[in-house]
Design an enzyme around this catalytic site. Structure first.
Site, mmCIF file in Angstrom:
data_model
loop_
_atom_site.group_PDB
_atom_site.id
_atom_site.type_symbol
_atom_site.label_atom_id
_atom_site.label_comp_id
_atom_site.label_asym_id
_atom_site.label_seq_id
_atom_site.Cartn_x
_atom_site.Cartn_y
_atom_site.Cartn_z
ATOM 1 C CE LYS A 22 14.059 10.742 8.867
ATOM 2 N NZ LYS A 22 14.054 9.289 8.956
ATOM 3 C CG ASN A 23 16.345 9.404 5.820
ATOM 4 O OD1 ASN A 23 16.137 9.247 7.030
ATOM 5 N ND2 ASN A 23 15.373 9.398 4.923
ATOM 6 C CB CYS A 117 7.827 5.832 10.091
ATOM 7 S SG CYS A 117 8.039 7.445 10.815
ATOM 8 N NE ARG A 123 10.009 1.198 6.667
ATOM 9 C CZ ARG A 123 10.481 2.377 7.077
ATOM 10 N NH1 ARG A 123 9.922 2.987 8.083
ATOM 11 N NH2 ARG A 123 11.508 2.949 6.484
ATOM 12 N N PRO A 124 10.300 -4.995 4.818
ATOM 13 C CG PRO A 124 10.183 -5.945 2.685
ATOM 14 C CD PRO A 124 9.588 -4.868 3.540
ATOM 15 C CB ILE A 125 15.724 -6.109 6.405
ATOM 16 C CG1 ILE A 125 15.577 -7.255 7.413
ATOM 17 C CG2 ILE A 125 15.228 -4.811 7.012
ATOM 18 C CD1 ILE A 125 16.587 -7.143 8.572
ATOM 19 C CG ASP A 126 13.676 -9.243 1.038
ATOM 20 O OD1 ASP A 126 13.032 -8.267 1.487
ATOM 21 O OD2 ASP A 126 13.824 -9.445 -0.183
ATOM 22 C CG ASP A 307 10.721 9.671 2.734
ATOM 23 O OD1 ASP A 307 9.900 8.743 2.872
ATOM 24 O OD2 ASP A 307 11.943 9.523 2.919
ATOM 25 N NE ARG A 399 11.094 8.494 14.387
ATOM 26 C CZ ARG A 399 10.839 7.405 13.707
ATOM 27 N NH1 ARG A 399 9.731 6.764 13.899
ATOM 28 N NH2 ARG A 399 11.700 6.942 12.832
HETATM 29 N N1 EPU Z 1 12.319 -3.484 0.275
HETATM 30 C C1 EPU Z 1 12.285 -4.833 0.166
HETATM 31 N N2 EPU Z 1 13.292 -5.570 0.756
HETATM 32 C C2 EPU Z 1 14.291 -4.981 1.462
HETATM 33 C C3 EPU Z 1 14.328 -3.583 1.566
HETATM 34 C C4 EPU Z 1 13.309 -2.853 0.967
HETATM 35 O O1 EPU Z 1 11.387 -5.402 -0.455
HETATM 36 O O2 EPU Z 1 15.171 -5.705 1.952
HETATM 37 C C5 EPU Z 1 11.265 -2.679 -0.370
HETATM 38 C C6 EPU Z 1 10.415 -1.934 0.653
HETATM 39 O O3 EPU Z 1 9.356 -2.724 1.143
HETATM 40 C C7 EPU Z 1 9.949 -0.737 -0.172
HETATM 41 C C8 EPU Z 1 11.126 -0.468 -1.129
HETATM 42 O O4 EPU Z 1 11.893 -1.667 -1.144
HETATM 43 O O5 EPU Z 1 8.828 -1.117 -0.919
HETATM 44 C C9 EPU Z 1 12.036 0.672 -0.735
HETATM 45 O O6 EPU Z 1 12.482 0.513 0.610
HETATM 46 P P1 EPU Z 1 13.884 1.105 1.110
HETATM 47 O O7 EPU Z 1 14.718 -0.028 1.581
HETATM 48 O O8 EPU Z 1 14.429 2.003 0.060
HETATM 49 O O9 EPU Z 1 13.453 1.942 2.373
HETATM 50 P P2 EPU Z 1 14.271 2.170 3.716
HETATM 51 O O10 EPU Z 1 15.718 2.150 3.433
HETATM 52 O O11 EPU Z 1 13.744 1.294 4.777
HETATM 53 C C10 EPU Z 1 14.548 4.737 3.472
HETATM 54 C C11 EPU Z 1 14.180 5.950 4.270
HETATM 55 C C12 EPU Z 1 12.669 6.142 4.212
HETATM 56 C C13 EPU Z 1 12.231 6.283 2.756
HETATM 57 C C14 EPU Z 1 12.729 5.079 1.928
HETATM 58 C C15 EPU Z 1 12.460 5.237 0.440
HETATM 59 C C16 EPU Z 1 15.871 5.979 5.999
HETATM 60 C C17 EPU Z 1 16.222 5.796 7.432
HETATM 61 N N3 EPU Z 1 14.603 5.748 5.652
HETATM 62 O O12 EPU Z 1 13.863 3.644 4.077
HETATM 63 O O13 EPU Z 1 12.441 7.368 4.868
HETATM 64 O O14 EPU Z 1 10.821 6.309 2.681
HETATM 65 O O15 EPU Z 1 14.158 4.932 2.110
HETATM 66 O O16 EPU Z 1 13.037 6.406 -0.045
HETATM 67 O O17 EPU Z 1 16.707 6.363 5.198
HETATM 68 C C18 EPU Z 1 11.320 8.909 6.202
HETATM 69 O O18 EPU Z 1 12.371 9.569 6.232
HETATM 70 O O19 EPU Z 1 10.215 9.332 6.599
HETATM 71 C C19 EPU Z 1 11.356 7.547 5.669
HETATM 72 C C20 EPU Z 1 10.414 6.652 5.911
#
Ligand code: EPU
Length: 432
Positions: A22-23, A117, A123-126, A307, A399
Site C-alpha cells: 500500500k505505502n 488514519c 500528524r504534522p507535516i512541518d 504499523d 483501506r
Molecule cells: N513527523 C513530524 N513532522 C513531519 C512528519 C512527521 O514531526 O513533518 C513525525 C510524526 O509525528 C511521527 C514521525 O515523525 O511521530 C513519523 O512520521 P512519518 O512522517 O514517518 O509518517 P507518515 O509518512 O505520515 C507513514 C505511513 C504510516 C506509518 C508511518 C511510520 C504512509 C502513507 N503512511 O506515515 O502508515 O505509520 O509512515 O512508519 O506511508 C499505515 O499504513 O497504517 C500508516 C499509518
C-alpha cells in the site's frame, strides 16, 4: 453498515498470497504525475486508498486504463492543473505526495491537507514544508489548503530532517527529482517503500542514489519518461498474517514476500516461541507451543514497525507473563486497547508504553475499529477469541488490506462480511 463476524479459536492452515505494498503504491501513483508518457504499474493492491488516489488523478485529467485487476496504465501527460483540493483528498494520508509531485512538475501546487488514519495524536507535516522551503518554494497552509509556488523549477538543496519521517523523505525525493541541481536528504527514512519509489523513479529516468540508507542523493533531471514497474509486496500485510498465525495457532505459508523486509517481525515472533522458516520469496510461520512474553519498541525501519504495533500487542495478550510494547514513532497509538479490554485482555497504557499481562484466552465481543492497523489487530483478536466477535468500522481495514475476509477464510478462519442495515431513524414531524 458492513461488519465482520468472526467465530474464533480456530487455527489457521494453508497458503496466503501477499498483495503489493500500500505505502509504495500510493507514493508511486503520485509520482506518475511527473512522468511524461504512459507508466504501466503492476502488482497494485486492490484497496480503497489506491482507488481513492487514482480517482483524484483522474479528476485532475490523468488517463487511467485498467489492464487487469493488478495492472494499470497511467498517463498524466494531459494533466494541466496544479490544484488538487477535492474533498476526497482528506480521506487518505498519501494525498500529501501530490505537493512534491505537482511542485516538481509545475513549480506550483494547491493541495488539500491530508486526512488518513487518525490513531489519536497529531500528524504534522512541518518537515515536508521545511524541505520545500529549502528548495526555494513559497509555501503556506491556509483554510486546510497547502499552497506552494516557486515561479520556475525547484532548486536542489541539502536538507537534514529533524525527525525520521517516511512521508517527508518521499515528498522531498519527489520534489528533488525534477529540481535544478543536486539534493541530499540527510536523516532520511529507510523503509522498503522508499527504496521502491526510488527504483520506480530511476526506471523512468530519475537519478537517485542511496535510497535505503539515511542519506539520499538526487541529481535533478529535466524530464521523466514512461515505462513499466512492479510494486514490492506489502511488508505489513505479510506481518499481519504472521501475527494472525501467532495468535490463532496453526501453520501458514506466506507467499510472494521479500523475507528480508520481514526480519524485524520474524525475529520477534521467534522470541515469542514461533517457528519461522524463510524461503526465497515465501515464509513459513508455525506455532507449536504456548506464546512467550517479550518486550518491543517500535522504530523506523529496520526496527520493529509501528504499523505492526497493534497486531503484535494483541497477540501478546495471550503470552504467558508480562510483555511491554513501547511506541517509538507516534505519540499515541493505543486507542484500540479499550476494544481489546471488552474481550478480556489486561493492558495498562502509561504514556507511550503498554504493559500487557497475558491471559489464557480472549472472549468474543462486539468491537469497533478506529483505524487501519487497529482494525487488523481486532480481526486477529477475533480469530483468537472463544465465541463470536463482530467488528464495526471495517472501511478502515479495507483501506489497506486486499480481500482480508477471503484470504482468512481460505486459511480456515470462520469469518464473514455481513451487511447490517443501520437502525431506522426516528423522524419527529413538526406537529404544526
Ligand atoms: N513527523 C513530524 N513532522 C513531519 C512528519 C512527521 O514531526 O513533518 C513525525 C510524526 O509525528 C511521527 C514521525 O515523525 O511521530 C513519523 O512520521 P512519518 O512522517 O514517518 O509518517 P507518515 O509518512 O505520515 C507513514 C505511513 C504510516 C506509518 C508511518 C511510520 C504512509 C502513507 N503512511 O506515515 O502508515 O505509520 O509512515 O512508519 O506511508 C499505515 O499504513 O497504517 C500508516 C499509518
Amino acid at each position: 453498515m458492513t461488519k465482520y463476524i468472526i467465530n474464533g479459536a480456530k487455527p489457521l492452515h494453508g497458503e496466503v498470497e501477499i498483495s503489493g505494498a500500500k505505502n509504495a503504491a500510493v507514493a508511486i501513483i503520485a509520482a506518475a504525475l511527473m512522468v511524461d508518457g504512459v507508466c504501466r504499474i503492476e502488482n497494485l493492491p486492490q484497496i480503497s486508498d489506491v482507488s481513492t488516489l487514482l480517482n483524484i488523478l483522474k479528476q485532475m485529467g490523468a488517463d487511467i486504463r485498467v489492464v487487469n485487476k493488478r495492472t494499470i496504465d497511467i498517463d498524466c501527460s494531459h494533466v494541466g492543473t496544479s490544484r488538487a483540493t477535492f474533498d476526497m483528498m482528506r480521506r487518505i494520508r498519501a494525498s500529501y505526495y501530490l505537493i512534491g509531485a505537482l511542485l516538481g512538475r509545475f513549480g506550483s501546487a494547491d493541495v488539500a491537507m491530508p486526512g488518513g488514519c487518525n490513531f489519536g495524536g497529531v500528524r504534522p507535516i512541518d518537515q515536508h514544508i521545511k524541505g520545500f522551503k529549502a528548495f526555494g518554494a513559497d509555501i503556506e497552509v491556509k483554510n486546510g489548503i497547502v499552497s506552494a509556488e516557486t515561479g520556475g523549477r525547484l532548486r536542489g538543496s541539502q536538507i537534514t530532517l529533524d525527525v525520521v519521517s517516511v512521508g517527508a523523505t518521499i515528498n522531498l525525493m519527489l520534489g528533488a527529482t525534477l529540481a535544478e541541481g543536486n539534493t541530499t536528504i540527510v536523516n532520511a527514512a529507510r523503509e522498503p517503500h522508499i527504496v521502491d519509489l526510488a527504483n520506480f523513479l530511476n526506471s523512468m529516468g530519475a537519478d537517485i542514489r542511496g535510497a535505503g540508507t539515511n542519506a539520499i542523493k538526487v541529481r535533478g533531471v529535466r524530464r521523466l519518461r514512461g515505462g513499466f514497474y512492479s510494486i514490492i509486496p506489502d511488508q505489513i500485510e505479510a506481518g499481519t498474517y504472521m501475527a494472525a498465525v501467532a495468535g490463532a495457532g496453526g501453520r501458514v505459508v506466506i507467499k510472494d514476500v521479500i523475507p528480508k523486509h520481514l526480519e524485524c517481525i520474524s525475529d520477534k515472533l521467534r522470541e515469542m516461541g514461533l517457528k519461522i522458516l524463510e524461503l526465497e520469496d515465501s515464509i513459513v510461520v508455525e506455532r507449536m507451543n504456548p506464546l512467550l512474553s517479550t518486550h518491543i519498541k517500535t522504530m523506523p525501519y529496520p526496527g520493529f514497525p509501528t504499523d505492526m504495533q497493534p497486531q503484535i500487542s494483541t497477540v501478546l495478550c495471550l503470552a504467558e507473563g508480562m510483555s511491554t510494547v513501547s511506541e517509538g514513532v507516534w505519540d499515541n497509538r493505543f486507542r484500540y486497547v479499550d476494544e481489546l479490554a471488552k474481550m478480556g485482555s489486561s493492558i495498562r497504557v502509561i504514556g507511550r508504553t503498554a504493559m500487557i499481562e497475558g491471559t489464557p484466552y480472549l472472549t468474543g465481543a462486539p468491537i469497533k475499529a478506529g483505524d487501519l492497523r487497529a482494525g487488523a489487530a481486532l480481526v486477529i483478536a477475533g480469530l483468537c477469541a472463544r465465541g463470536e466477535t463482530t467488528i464495526e468500522g471495517v472501511n478502515y481495514i479495507e483501506r489497506g488490506y486486499e480481500k482480508m475476509v477471503k484470504k482468512l477464510s481460505d486459511l480456515g478462519a470462520d469469518i464473514q462480511m455481513r451487511y447490517i442495515p443501520d437502525e431506522p431513524s426516528i423522524l419527529i414531524k413538526d406537529a404544526g
